[in-house]
Design a protein around this motif. Structure first.
Motif, short mmCIF file in Angstrom:
data_model
loop_
_atom_site.label_atom_id
_atom_site.label_comp_id
_atom_site.label_asym_id
_atom_site.label_seq_id
_atom_site.Cartn_x
_atom_site.Cartn_y
_atom_site.Cartn_z
N GLY A 29 0.84 -1.20 0.00
CA GLY A 29 0.00 0.00 0.00
C GLY A 29 0.87 1.24 0.00
O GLY A 29 1.51 1.55 1.00
N ILE A 90 -12.80 -10.29 3.86
CA ILE A 90 -11.69 -9.35 3.67
C ILE A 90 -12.19 -8.05 3.05
O ILE A 90 -11.74 -6.96 3.42
N ASP A 91 -13.13 -8.15 2.12
CA ASP A 91 -13.74 -6.94 1.56
C ASP A 91 -14.33 -6.08 2.68
O ASP A 91 -14.16 -4.84 2.70
N ILE A 94 -11.62 -4.32 4.68
CA ILE A 94 -11.08 -3.17 3.94
C ILE A 94 -12.05 -2.00 4.00
O ILE A 94 -11.66 -0.86 4.28
N LEU A 101 -3.85 -5.98 7.35
CA LEU A 101 -4.50 -7.27 7.16
C LEU A 101 -3.49 -8.38 7.40
O LEU A 101 -2.37 -8.36 6.87
N GLN A 114 -8.96 -8.53 -3.70
CA GLN A 114 -8.94 -7.99 -2.34
C GLN A 114 -7.59 -7.34 -2.04
O GLN A 114 -7.53 -6.26 -1.42
N ALA A 118 -6.88 -3.45 -1.08
CA ALA A 118 -6.13 -3.06 0.11
C ALA A 118 -4.99 -2.11 -0.27
O ALA A 118 -4.77 -1.08 0.40
N ILE A 123 -3.49 -0.19 2.80
CA ILE A 123 -3.53 -1.17 3.88
C ILE A 123 -2.45 -2.23 3.62
O ILE A 123 -2.52 -2.95 2.62
N VAL A 125 -0.38 -5.75 3.89
CA VAL A 125 -0.86 -7.12 3.97
C VAL A 125 0.28 -8.04 4.38
O VAL A 125 1.36 -8.03 3.77
N ASN A 137 0.89 -7.24 -4.25
CA ASN A 137 0.41 -6.51 -3.07
C ASN A 137 0.46 -7.35 -1.81
O ASN A 137 -0.52 -7.50 -1.08
#
Length: 383
Positions: A29, A90-91, A94, A101, A114, A118, A123, A125, A137
């Motif tokens: 992110g 997970i959606d 977010i 996460l 997802q 993020a 966000i 991960v 990601n």
């Protein structure tokens, strides 16, 4: 998806020591978390695959407790081994604005959208135990040395068959063979299953090549040996079919490579029901395992299951918490492997933890004396 490594390990074999290195590169992110925010102002979304397996319940409990002790709020969701459910969970995390996460996926390749979402809102991960694949990601990965798990499982099988001695060197009293074995693998959508398999096959291959080991079914490819969703019932049915098809007339089966304890118990049920012995002492084949589930530890203590691989989820949860906290405070999480875990798009910086082989001779030392289980739990075979 991995680099091959070959090495032999003892009964309390540990992962190979790897030089510590800082993970490089930008986080997934680009916006990043608010590193000035207090833990009490941040929520960590934790996505777990299932509560069916004992170990995932322990993982979740340890993560939640540890993060809350650090002051974070935890949004933890179990997906019941259903991919769409995990995607939706997970959606929701977010959309609710979690700060990070931590994801133990059902299918590592199923969460690309997802992970993209993020990353778009900054966000970070962290992949937990199972690698998230086919996406750039993914900031970090915490796991055990999964190739080494497979090496240990194969060594446990070879030891149980008498081909290796207690130092895991070729035994001078080894049977000539050929010895008949069958091979089981985990769920193909779990990246770890491929690593377990590769570690085991690399270790067993010389014994196949020289004819010491044979696989009467001929099922030696991971696609043939796979067990969807790691289900005990699926493993038991396959073992029953193998016995009926390839071991009729009392043909000997000497061992089974099983990659996880629920599969081991299904395989053992099939073997016992077919009259192949009740314990190893009276002829039951050597069966390996993984995860040191309490039901299987009782079987090991009773001389039914030969071995398992202990992955101390207390340590894994602790490392995941350390890595999460590092990211949320603007620091690079410590990695001890920056080469092995290529997810198809990038090499994900990782922290690998040690594993241990558990046998009847050492389960008390490894599991009871360290407080993981009590003697009463082992005797009962349940928590």
């Amino acid at each position: 998806m991995y680099n091959r490594r070959t090495f032999m390990l003892g009964a309390t074999a540990t992962a190979a020591a790897l030089g510590l290195a800082a993970c490089g590169g930008e986080g997934a992110g680009s916006g990043g978390p608010d590193t000035d925010a207090a833990p009490s102002e941040q929520t960590v979304g934790v996505a777990m695959p299932t509560q069916t397996y004992e170990r995932w319940v322990a993982d979740g409990d340890n993560i939640k407790k540890g993060l809350e002790e650090k002051g974070f709020t935890v949004d933890m969701q179990y997906a019941g081994d259903d991919i769409p459910t995990q995607q939706q969970q997970i959606d929701q995390m977010i959309n609710s604005g979690v700060s990070a996460l931590l994801i133990a996926s059902i299918d590592g390749a199923s969460l690309s959208s997802q992970l993209d979402a993020a990353a778009a809102v900054g966000i970070p991960v962290i992949a937990y135990d199972r690698l998230l694949t086919d996406s750039e990601n993914v900031d970090f990965y915490v796991t055990f040395d999964n190739y080494t798990v497979g090496v240990n499982q194969a060594n446990a099988l070879l030891f149980g068959l008498g081909l290796l001695d207690e130092s895991f060197e070729p035994s001078p009293d080894a049977p000539e063979g050929p010895l008949n074995v069958e091979l089981f693998a985990g769920s193909l959508d779990d990246n770890n299953a491929h690593l377990f398999w590769q570690g085991a096959i690399d270790t067993l291959q010389p014994f196949f090549d020289d004819g010491t080991l044979e696989v009467p079914s001929g099922q030696m490819d991971i696609d043939q040996a796979a067990t969807q969703r790691w289900e005990q019932e699926t493993a038991q049915k396959r073992m029953e079919t193998l016995l009926t098809t390839h071991y009729a007339g009392g043909k000997e089966i000497d061992g089974v490579l099983a990659p996880a304890d629920p599969l081991s118990r299904g395989i053992l049920n099939a073997l016992q029901n077919a009259g192949r012995g009740d314990t190893i002492e009276d002829g039951l084949p050597i069966v390996t395992g993984q995860d040191a589930e309490i039901a299987s530890i009782k079987l090991i203590a009773d001389g039914v299951q030969h071995s398992t691989i202990f992955k101390d989820t207390r340590n894994l949860a602790e490392q995941a918490i350390i890595s999460t906290e590092s990211i949320l405070t603007g620091e690079e999480p410590e990695a001890n492997d920056t080469e092995t875990y290529d997810n198809g798009v990038k090499v994900v910086p990782s922290y690998l933890l040690e594993v241990q082989m558990v046998l009847q001779s050492n389960y008390e030392e490894i599991l009871v004396e360290t407080g993981y289980y009590t003697e009463e739990q082992v005797e009962a075979g349940q928590l």
